[in-house]
Each structure stands twice: as structure tokens, then as C-alpha cells.
Design an enzyme around this catalytic site. Structure first.
Site, PDB file in Angstrom:
ATOM      1  N   GLY A  65       0.819  -1.205   0.000  1.00  0.00           N
ATOM      2  CA  GLY A  65       0.000   0.000   0.000  1.00  0.00           C
ATOM      3  C   GLY A  65       0.854   1.255   0.000  1.00  0.00           C
ATOM      4  O   GLY A  65       0.524   2.252   0.646  1.00  0.00           O
ATOM      5  N   SER A  84       1.553   3.344  -2.435  1.00  0.00           N
ATOM      6  CA  SER A  84       1.276   4.338  -3.468  1.00  0.00           C
ATOM      7  C   SER A  84       0.808   5.669  -2.903  1.00  0.00           C
ATOM      8  O   SER A  84       0.749   6.668  -3.618  1.00  0.00           O
ATOM      9  CB  SER A  84       0.241   3.803  -4.462  1.00  0.00           C
ATOM     10  N   GLY A 106      -0.236   7.949   1.178  1.00  0.00           N
ATOM     11  CA  GLY A 106      -0.484   7.971   2.606  1.00  0.00           C
ATOM     12  C   GLY A 106       0.578   7.338   3.477  1.00  0.00           C
ATOM     13  O   GLY A 106       1.783   7.577   3.328  1.00  0.00           O
ATOM     14  N   ASP A 121      -1.521  -6.934  -6.208  1.00  0.00           N
ATOM     15  CA  ASP A 121      -2.963  -6.916  -5.980  1.00  0.00           C
ATOM     16  C   ASP A 121      -3.253  -7.981  -4.922  1.00  0.00           C
ATOM     17  O   ASP A 121      -3.150  -9.183  -5.200  1.00  0.00           O
ATOM     18  CB  ASP A 121      -3.711  -7.223  -7.281  1.00  0.00           C
ATOM     19  N   SER A 172      -3.324  -2.000  11.690  1.00  0.00           N
ATOM     20  CA  SER A 172      -4.728  -2.202  12.046  1.00  0.00           C
ATOM     21  C   SER A 172      -5.401  -0.841  12.075  1.00  0.00           C
ATOM     22  O   SER A 172      -5.282  -0.062  11.132  1.00  0.00           O
ATOM     23  CB  SER A 172      -4.825  -2.917  13.397  1.00  0.00           C
ATOM     24  N   TYR A 227     -15.757  -3.286   7.713  1.00  0.00           N
ATOM     25  CA  TYR A 227     -14.405  -2.746   7.903  1.00  0.00           C
ATOM     26  C   TYR A 227     -13.879  -3.078   9.286  1.00  0.00           C
ATOM     27  O   TYR A 227     -12.752  -3.576   9.442  1.00  0.00           O
ATOM     28  CB  TYR A 227     -14.392  -1.235   7.694  1.00  0.00           C
ATOM     29  N   ALA A 286     -14.817  -5.407  11.246  1.00  0.00           N
ATOM     30  CA  ALA A 286     -14.618  -6.856  11.351  1.00  0.00           C
ATOM     31  C   ALA A 286     -13.255  -7.257  10.792  1.00  0.00           C
ATOM     32  O   ALA A 286     -12.567  -8.114  11.357  1.00  0.00           O
ATOM     33  CB  ALA A 286     -15.735  -7.596  10.606  1.00  0.00           C
ATOM     34  N   LYS A 314     -10.581  -5.414  10.765  1.00  0.00           N
ATOM     35  CA  LYS A 314      -9.530  -4.946  11.666  1.00  0.00           C
ATOM     36  C   LYS A 314      -9.498  -5.758  12.959  1.00  0.00           C
ATOM     37  O   LYS A 314      -8.419  -5.999  13.518  1.00  0.00           O
ATOM     38  CB  LYS A 314      -9.700  -3.452  11.953  1.00  0.00           C
TER      39      LYS A 314
END
Length: 271
Positions: free
Chosen positions: A9, A11, A13, A53, A131, A145, A147, A149
Site C-alpha cells: 500500500g 502508493s 499515505g 494486488d 490495524s 471494515y 470486522a 480490523k
């Protein structure tokens, strides 16, 4: 030998900021995401790009094979990729719910599964699972969502005990409100899914609350610094809460009864 890190992840933030800090800290960094073009700036800093992916097993296998073919080791795995898909449970199609689990938990688990033999053989490694404070409480319209985490936290706690014998640490990072794409995606899904249903009145207020939360959110670099702290620690904590309101909300969750916490959450949305 330079230590090797993989950040998913990456790409945007939290993932992007974490990658920059690990590069600056001297790591050989592999960055993974579906959108390679979004990681061009990381490539210029020296990161190695991997297309990934997490909902596609062949993609996960290819990314792992590529990394290990070049490095033969992995010291840090930052499982950061994930997204928030909001909507009332009654309104969310099961296909969307399954896809959120595929990305947020099954993809994370599969990637970890494929990389564990390498960490076991070198008898060292650190797995950082991103998390959320949402892994400790529920929220209206966030059933699927939250659930995922909760699942990340249960997986991490179990894995930590399994891997202790091999010298591998598992750490959970619990961000609060952070200024990333996550909030916008969650609001868009919520409005599209439940904005015009029987749940619409509360859903629309929830969208407004989420938008307001962006004004109080922390920069992704705040979480990235916490991740780097966990990476550097000789004996890291099992959990780190960080960013926008995380410590306060988790304190209230531990202090208040379920009914009182429900009342607080609904009051925040309805105000």
C-alpha cells in the site's frame, strides 16, 4: 548486509511516508501497490517497485518471487495495504464484504505466509501489521471494515506467539484519524450504499462526521514515525496507538461500558 523491507500500500499515505523513512534509515526498500505510477517518486529515491494486488493470489506470488530472487532475505514486512468500505450491513452486497476481507485480511495473511519461510530460516524479522483504533470497537455502518480490523488483531496476536520461537516479532499499529485517501473512500462508499436507504438519515450524518474528522486528522508521517519506532526498537511493544485522537478514544473504549460507548458514538455522529 543491508536490511531489506517490504511495504504494501505504498502508493499513497502511510505506506508512502513509511517507505521514505525506511529508505532514509538505510534499508533496501521494496514498495508494493496496484498503481506503479503512483510510486514513481519512491523509485527516484531508490525504492524497488512491485506490482501487487492483494485480492489476486498470482500477483502475491509473483511479488514475493521477485523480491526473494533479488534479496534472499527480508527483515521488515509492513502490511499496510487496505481500505474502508462503509455501509449498513443490510445494504452492503456480500461480494463487497468478501472483497474487503480479501484485501484487508486474506491478502495480508497470504503475503505473510509466503514470506515466513525466509524469516524463519534467517531466525529474525519483524512484521508490522497496520490495524486501526477500529480494531477495538464497532461503529454504525462500519461492520465489515471493523470486522476486518478485529481479524487483523486476532491474527497478529496469534502469529506473535507462533513466531516467538523463531526470533520474529509481530507488531500492531493502531492509527486514529489520519489525512489519507481512506476517509474519502469510506465516505463515498457509505453515501452510495446507504445514503438513500432506510438507514439514510444516520448515514448522511455519518458522512458529515467523517468529513469533519479530516479537519482533525494527523498527517500520515505521524504514523510512519511510529512504524519506524517499532522497527528500530530492540524489544517493540505489541501495540502502538498513534495519530488523531487514538489514545483518547481507546481510553474511552476501555473505560466505558458497551452501552455508554454506543451512546457516545451515536452522539458524535448525530451532533
Amino acid at each position: 548486509m543491508k536490511k531489506v523491507a517490504l511495504v504494501t500500500g505504498a502508493s499513497s499515505g502511510i505506506g508512502k511516508e513509511t517507505s521514505k523513512m525506511l529508505i532514509a534509515d538505510g534499508y533496501t526498500v521494496y514498495v508494493a501497490a496496484r498503481r506503479l505510477e503512483k510510486m514513481a517518486d519512491l523509485s527516484q529515491l531508490g525504492a524497488h517497485l512491485l506490482e501487487l494486488d492483494l485480492a489476486n493470489d498470482a500477483s502475491i506470488k509473483k511479488a514475493v518471487e521477485t523480491l526473494l530472487a533479488h534479496e534472499q532475505r527480508l527483515d521488515v514486512l509492513v502490511n499496510n495495504a487496505g481500505y474502508g468500505s462503509y455501509g449498513a450491513l443490510e445494504d452492503v452486497p456480500l461480494e463487497e464484504a468478501k472483497y474487503q476481507f480479501e484485501v484487508n485480511i486474506f491478502g495480508l495473511a497470504r503475503l505473510t505466509q509466503l514470506l515466513l519461510p525466509t524469516m524463519r530460516n534467517q531466525k529474525s524479522g519483524r512484521i508490522i501489521n497496520i490495524s486501526s483504533i477500529g480494531g477495538s470497537f464497532g461503529e454504525p455502518h462500519g461492520a465489515w471494515y471493523h470486522a476486518t480490523k478485529f481479524a487483523v488483531e486476532g491474527l497478529s496476536d496469534s502469529l506473535r506467539m507462533e513466531l516467538k520461537q523463531f526470533g520474529i516479532d509481530v507488531v500492531i499499529i493502531k492509527p486514529g484519524a489520519i489525512l489519507t485517501e481512506w476517509n474519502g473512500i469510506a465516505r463515498e462508499h457509505l453515501l452510495k450504499t446507504s445514503g438513500s436507504t432506510a438507514y439514510g438519515a444516520l448515514a448522511r450524518k455519518h458522512v458529515k462526521m467523517l468529513a469533519d474528522a479530516d479537519n482533525r486528522g494527523s498527517l500520515p508521517s505521524v504514523v510512519a514515525k511510529t512504524i519506524l519506532k517499532a522497527v528500530r526498537a530492540s524489544k517493540p511493544k505489541t501495540r502502538y496507538a498513534t495519530g488523531g485522537g487514538a489514545h483518547l478514544i481507546l481510553f474511552l473504549r476501555s473505560f466505558l461500558s458497551d452501552r455508554l460507548f454506543d451512546k457516545l458514538m451515536l452522539a458524535l455522529i448525530k451532533r
